[in-house]
Design a protein around this motif. Sequence first.
Motif, PDB file in Angstrom:
ATOM      1  N   ARG A  30      49.087   9.022 -82.435  1.00  0.00           N
ATOM      2  CA  ARG A  30      47.866   8.488 -83.044  1.00  0.00           C
ATOM      3  C   ARG A  30      46.636   8.645 -82.152  1.00  0.00           C
ATOM      4  NH1 ARG A  30      51.138   4.484 -81.424  1.00  0.00           N
ATOM      5  NH2 ARG A  30      50.318   2.823 -80.048  1.00  0.00           N
ATOM      6  N   GLU A  31      46.836   8.732 -80.828  1.00  0.00           N
ATOM      7  CA  GLU A  31      45.706   8.934 -79.928  1.00  0.00           C
ATOM      8  C   GLU A  31      45.245  10.380 -79.926  1.00  0.00           C
ATOM      9  OE1 GLU A  31      44.197   6.498 -78.552  1.00  0.00           O
ATOM     10  OE2 GLU A  31      45.652   5.006 -79.256  1.00  0.00           O
ATOM     11  N   SER A  32      46.032  11.249 -80.505  1.00  0.00           N
ATOM     12  CA  SER A  32      45.681  12.662 -80.547  1.00  0.00           C
ATOM     13  C   SER A  32      45.060  12.995 -81.891  1.00  0.00           C
ATOM     14  CB  SER A  32      46.925  13.531 -80.318  1.00  0.00           C
ATOM     15  OG  SER A  32      47.557  13.195 -79.110  1.00  0.00           O
ATOM     16  N   ARG A  33      44.420  14.136 -81.922  1.00  0.00           N
ATOM     17  CA  ARG A  33      43.811  14.574 -83.171  1.00  0.00           C
ATOM     18  C   ARG A  33      44.870  14.766 -84.247  1.00  0.00           C
ATOM     19  NH1 ARG A  33      39.171  16.918 -84.815  1.00  0.00           N
ATOM     20  NH2 ARG A  33      38.334  16.780 -82.713  1.00  0.00           N
ATOM     21  N   CYS A  34      44.547  14.339 -85.471  1.00  0.00           N
ATOM     22  CA  CYS A  34      45.376  14.484 -86.679  1.00  0.00           C
ATOM     23  C   CYS A  34      46.527  13.494 -86.740  1.00  0.00           C
ATOM     24  CB  CYS A  34      45.945  15.902 -86.812  1.00  0.00           C
ATOM     25  SG  CYS A  34      44.721  17.200 -86.896  1.00  0.00           S
ATOM     26  N   GLY A  35      46.847  12.788 -85.654  1.00  0.00           N
ATOM     27  CA  GLY A  35      48.006  11.908 -85.670  1.00  0.00           C
ATOM     28  C   GLY A  35      47.902  10.811 -86.713  1.00  0.00           C
ATOM     29  N   ALA A 180      49.907  30.454 -89.250  1.00  0.00           N
ATOM     30  CA  ALA A 180      50.918  30.840 -90.233  1.00  0.00           C
ATOM     31  C   ALA A 180      51.677  29.618 -90.748  1.00  0.00           C
ATOM     32  CB  ALA A 180      51.891  31.842 -89.617  1.00  0.00           C
ATOM     33  N   VAL A 181      52.088  28.740 -89.833  1.00  0.00           N
ATOM     34  CA  VAL A 181      52.857  27.568 -90.235  1.00  0.00           C
ATOM     35  C   VAL A 181      52.017  26.646 -91.105  1.00  0.00           C
ATOM     36  CG1 VAL A 181      53.948  25.466 -89.374  1.00  0.00           C
ATOM     37  CG2 VAL A 181      54.455  27.644 -88.293  1.00  0.00           C
ATOM     38  N   LEU A 182      50.778  26.375 -90.685  1.00  0.00           N
ATOM     39  CA  LEU A 182      49.940  25.441 -91.443  1.00  0.00           C
ATOM     40  C   LEU A 182      49.457  26.033 -92.761  1.00  0.00           C
ATOM     41  CD1 LEU A 182      47.848  23.890 -88.546  1.00  0.00           C
ATOM     42  CD2 LEU A 182      49.802  22.910 -89.732  1.00  0.00           C
ATOM     43  N   THR A 183      49.388  27.360 -92.859  1.00  0.00           N
ATOM     44  CA  THR A 183      49.024  27.980 -94.136  1.00  0.00           C
ATOM     45  C   THR A 183      50.177  27.918 -95.126  1.00  0.00           C
ATOM     46  OG1 THR A 183      47.517  29.491 -92.974  1.00  0.00           O
ATOM     47  CG2 THR A 183      48.156  30.086 -95.206  1.00  0.00           C
ATOM     48  N   VAL A 218      57.267  18.496 -92.307  1.00  0.00           N
ATOM     49  CA  VAL A 218      58.005  19.042 -91.160  1.00  0.00           C
ATOM     50  C   VAL A 218      57.274  20.254 -90.588  1.00  0.00           C
ATOM     51  CG1 VAL A 218      60.140  20.188 -90.471  1.00  0.00           C
ATOM     52  CG2 VAL A 218      60.234  18.168 -91.939  1.00  0.00           C
ATOM     53  N   LEU A 219      56.783  21.141 -91.468  1.00  0.00           N
ATOM     54  CA  LEU A 219      56.063  22.321 -91.005  1.00  0.00           C
ATOM     55  C   LEU A 219      54.773  21.940 -90.284  1.00  0.00           C
ATOM     56  CD1 LEU A 219      56.522  24.746 -94.034  1.00  0.00           C
ATOM     57  CD2 LEU A 219      57.661  24.832 -91.817  1.00  0.00           C
ATOM     58  N   VAL A 220      54.058  20.953 -90.807  1.00  0.00           N
ATOM     59  CA  VAL A 220      52.815  20.516 -90.173  1.00  0.00           C
ATOM     60  C   VAL A 220      53.087  19.952 -88.782  1.00  0.00           C
ATOM     61  CG1 VAL A 220      50.956  18.811 -90.272  1.00  0.00           C
ATOM     62  CG2 VAL A 220      51.545  20.135 -92.306  1.00  0.00           C
ATOM     63  N   VAL A 221      54.111  19.119 -88.675  1.00  0.00           N
ATOM     64  CA  VAL A 221      54.444  18.529 -87.375  1.00  0.00           C
ATOM     65  C   VAL A 221      54.859  19.614 -86.382  1.00  0.00           C
ATOM     66  CG1 VAL A 221      56.146  17.077 -86.190  1.00  0.00           C
ATOM     67  CG2 VAL A 221      54.989  16.246 -88.239  1.00  0.00           C
ATOM     68  N   LEU A 222      55.627  20.600 -86.853  1.00  0.00           N
ATOM     69  CA  LEU A 222      55.992  21.704 -85.966  1.00  0.00           C
ATOM     70  C   LEU A 222      54.754  22.454 -85.506  1.00  0.00           C
ATOM     71  CD1 LEU A 222      59.150  23.238 -87.698  1.00  0.00           C
ATOM     72  CD2 LEU A 222      59.059  22.057 -85.503  1.00  0.00           C
ATOM     73  N   GLY A 223      53.841  22.717 -86.440  1.00  0.00           N
ATOM     74  CA  GLY A 223      52.644  23.459 -86.087  1.00  0.00           C
ATOM     75  C   GLY A 223      51.752  22.716 -85.110  1.00  0.00           C
ATOM     76  N   LEU A 224      51.678  21.387 -85.263  1.00  0.00           N
ATOM     77  CA  LEU A 224      50.763  20.614 -84.425  1.00  0.00           C
ATOM     78  C   LEU A 224      51.366  20.193 -83.096  1.00  0.00           C
ATOM     79  CD1 LEU A 224      48.974  18.286 -86.981  1.00  0.00           C
ATOM     80  CD2 LEU A 224      48.374  20.573 -86.236  1.00  0.00           C
ATOM     81  N   TYR A 225      52.649  19.881 -83.063  1.00  0.00           N
ATOM     82  CA  TYR A 225      53.210  19.263 -81.860  1.00  0.00           C
ATOM     83  C   TYR A 225      54.315  20.063 -81.188  1.00  0.00           C
ATOM     84  CZ  TYR A 225      50.770  15.412 -84.033  1.00  0.00           C
ATOM     85  OH  TYR A 225      49.809  14.647 -84.614  1.00  0.00           O
ATOM     86  N   HIS A 226      54.852  21.064 -81.864  1.00  0.00           N
ATOM     87  CA  HIS A 226      55.921  21.840 -81.230  1.00  0.00           C
ATOM     88  C   HIS A 226      55.395  23.118 -80.614  1.00  0.00           C
ATOM     89  CE1 HIS A 226      59.831  23.562 -80.425  1.00  0.00           C
ATOM     90  NE2 HIS A 226      59.486  24.658 -81.091  1.00  0.00           N
ATOM     91  N   PHE A 227      54.469  23.773 -81.295  1.00  0.00           N
ATOM     92  CA  PHE A 227      53.985  25.065 -80.826  1.00  0.00           C
ATOM     93  C   PHE A 227      52.843  24.930 -79.831  1.00  0.00           C
ATOM     94  CE2 PHE A 227      55.654  26.769 -84.987  1.00  0.00           C
ATOM     95  CZ  PHE A 227      56.708  27.424 -84.392  1.00  0.00           C
ATOM     96  N   ASP A 228      52.776  23.842 -79.096  1.00  0.00           N
ATOM     97  CA  ASP A 228      51.753  23.664 -78.058  1.00  0.00           C
ATOM     98  C   ASP A 228      50.684  22.718 -78.576  1.00  0.00           C
ATOM     99  OD1 ASP A 228      49.697  25.948 -76.166  1.00  0.00           O
ATOM    100  OD2 ASP A 228      49.338  23.884 -76.666  1.00  0.00           O
ATOM    101  N   LEU A 229      50.506  21.622 -77.860  1.00  0.00           N
ATOM    102  CA  LEU A 229      49.578  20.577 -78.252  1.00  0.00           C
ATOM    103  C   LEU A 229      48.157  21.097 -78.381  1.00  0.00           C
ATOM    104  CD1 LEU A 229      49.053  17.568 -78.766  1.00  0.00           C
ATOM    105  CD2 LEU A 229      48.728  17.287 -76.319  1.00  0.00           C
ATOM    106  N   LEU A 230      47.724  21.909 -77.427  1.00  0.00           N
ATOM    107  CA  LEU A 230      46.338  22.349 -77.453  1.00  0.00           C
ATOM    108  C   LEU A 230      46.074  23.341 -78.579  1.00  0.00           C
ATOM    109  CD1 LEU A 230      45.404  22.768 -73.713  1.00  0.00           C
ATOM    110  CD2 LEU A 230      44.675  21.012 -75.291  1.00  0.00           C
ATOM    111  N   GLU A 231      47.071  24.097 -79.001  1.00  0.00           N
ATOM    112  CA  GLU A 231      46.817  25.113 -80.009  1.00  0.00           C
ATOM    113  C   GLU A 231      46.568  24.514 -81.386  1.00  0.00           C
ATOM    114  OE1 GLU A 231      49.724  28.145 -80.007  1.00  0.00           O
ATOM    115  OE2 GLU A 231      48.947  29.049 -78.188  1.00  0.00           O
ATOM    116  N   ARG A 232      46.750  23.211 -81.535  1.00  0.00           N
ATOM    117  CA  ARG A 232      46.419  22.615 -82.817  1.00  0.00           C
ATOM    118  C   ARG A 232      44.916  22.377 -82.921  1.00  0.00           C
ATOM    119  NH1 ARG A 232      47.761  18.084 -79.841  1.00  0.00           N
ATOM    120  NH2 ARG A 232      46.469  16.254 -80.221  1.00  0.00           N
ATOM    121  N   VAL A 233      44.208  22.515 -81.786  1.00  0.00           N
ATOM    122  CA  VAL A 233      42.754  22.409 -81.785  1.00  0.00           C
ATOM    123  C   VAL A 233      42.207  23.683 -81.153  1.00  0.00           C
ATOM    124  CG1 VAL A 233      40.796  20.977 -81.166  1.00  0.00           C
ATOM    125  CG2 VAL A 233      43.057  19.938 -81.432  1.00  0.00           C
ATOM    126  N   PRO A 234      41.910  24.695 -81.928  1.00  0.00           N
ATOM    127  CA  PRO A 234      41.507  25.985 -81.366  1.00  0.00           C
ATOM    128  C   PRO A 234      40.326  25.895 -80.419  1.00  0.00           C
ATOM    129  CG  PRO A 234      41.977  26.196 -83.692  1.00  0.00           C
ATOM    130  CD  PRO A 234      42.021  24.729 -83.386  1.00  0.00           C
TER     131      PRO A 234
END
Length: 586
Positions: A30-35, A180-183, A218-234
């Motif tokens: 929740r302290e992170s973006r989108c949480g 790709a995941v979020l699309t 599940v896909l959104v969570v993988l995209g935001l928190y599994h594939f690198d925390l910073l990459e969810r905020v370009p």
Amino acid sequence: MAWHLSSISALGFAAVGVHAALVAVGWRHRESRCGTEIAALHVLVGLSALAYAIQIGFGSVAMQRRWWQVTFALSTGVPILWLVVVVQYVSRSQWLTVRRAALLALEPLAVLIATATNPMHHLVWTVPSGPTVVDSTVQVAFGPLYYLHVVFAYTAVAIGMGLILLVGVRMSLLYWKQVAVLTVAPLPPFLSHVAFLLGMSPIPGVDLTSFTFAITGVLVVLGLYHFDLLERVPVARRRAFEAMGDGLVVLDSDRVVVEVDDTARRVLDPPPDPGDHVSDVFPEHAFEDLKGTTVTDGRSRAYDIRLSELSDERGDEVGYALALRDVTGRHRYEQRLEVANRILRHNLRNDMNVVRGYADIVASGTVEDAERAAESILSRTDDLLTVSDKARKVSELEDTHSETPTVHDVTEIVASAVRRAERGYPDVEFAFDGDAHARAALTDANSIGTATEELIELLVTESDSEGLRVRVSVEREATADSEPSIAVRFASSGDGIPEVERRALDAGSETPLQHAEGLGLWLAYWCVIENGGELRFADGSGGSAGDRDAPVDGDSPGDGVDSPAEGTAATDLRTIVTLRFSEPDE
């Protein structure tokens, strides 16, 4: 009819469980973006799935109609929440002003009111007469307001996917996994709902939209928190590379490594890997003290660490960037200045005290004492002049480490220096051998000759020249675990290099309690490292060594160079110093 657990209801409860887990994940971040937005989205969808699973368990039209009304009412806000998640992801939260959010909320609010008052106007749905419960689900006919809401929902989904794709195009392929995941994420519920409207649902008459939304979560969570925390905020990744020095380590908000470039991996020991905590990379430094810390790699290059907080356009902290800035030139200049200053002050003070004492003898002693004192004064002044000359050479050293190296014949350079030493020290027996035309990539070839002369001078002046033998060899070396290199070895039958000189070099600086007697060894060391080489002592006790070099025991002389003089025994010579330089790439 009483409620009973059907297979479809069981599937719905399983989906509710997935939604509950996703709510927990979103709340944990929740302290992170989108949480927070993800948690709210899955609370709403999870409740909608729960209501639909309960609805299907009833067999009466009245109960199913009542629960279907709850299910649809809960789902009206999902498209807007999805759009909010996307806006936060692409760092466009400033676009979602209070006014615009209120305007967007008008549509689901109007549909919610229409749903509550549907029995009065039937603009949202109607229940046809006749048997209306088929395969455990109530059959309804949708009205115009329902289809208008569907158009609004599909538009919101399309806008969200478009924003994500836009980020992917603008930020190149760095974020292709996340994009790709979020699309793809909204496609399962979207396709499920289209299939339901067309009467093509995998389970006839059942709207699986709220169930398949679990796949989206599940896909959104993988995209935001599994594939690198910073990459969810370009924008955070972009700013990290803008702050990049010669090396870069990117950390998430928990100070865990998420990315490291090749330079940082080479410089830092141990090399950081994604998933490592910063305390594992810098075990001897507190995180807050890293800024301004200087680290040195195996090639004696120095790097200053710059610590930067990474924040997005909203000002939220999303991680840290550790930029390694190459300060080798400044570091070596400061080291040379410090060493020369201390040695000059130390030698000048000591020698001048000695000269003053001998001058007193000259002034008040006998003629014989005066002659001896004068000889000592001349010797001391010669020493000072020698140190002064070496200090001049130190000041003339150029910072060449960053220049492109060129190929030079090390054998010829070293052989020329040995020939000059033979003329300067006629009482010393010299031998030179090795591989002909051994070439190395050097940035300042002339300084290799200087280093050779300084090391020979140390070996000669620190030993009794009577019967002294000095041997210099140049060899190509290639081992299984290292790159091909050129080794220049200095062997002597004398005392070698004094321990105090080696300790000072090993410490990397001169201290008030630890002084080298002169600048010769330091000058040789600086000439070597400017060319990307290494200076190693045979017993691993000094310089930048760290390993042992084998003694020179009668190696076969190479072609085209002078071999040891006849009768010279190599077995009583011991290797003192080895210089190593990189062979050029073919």
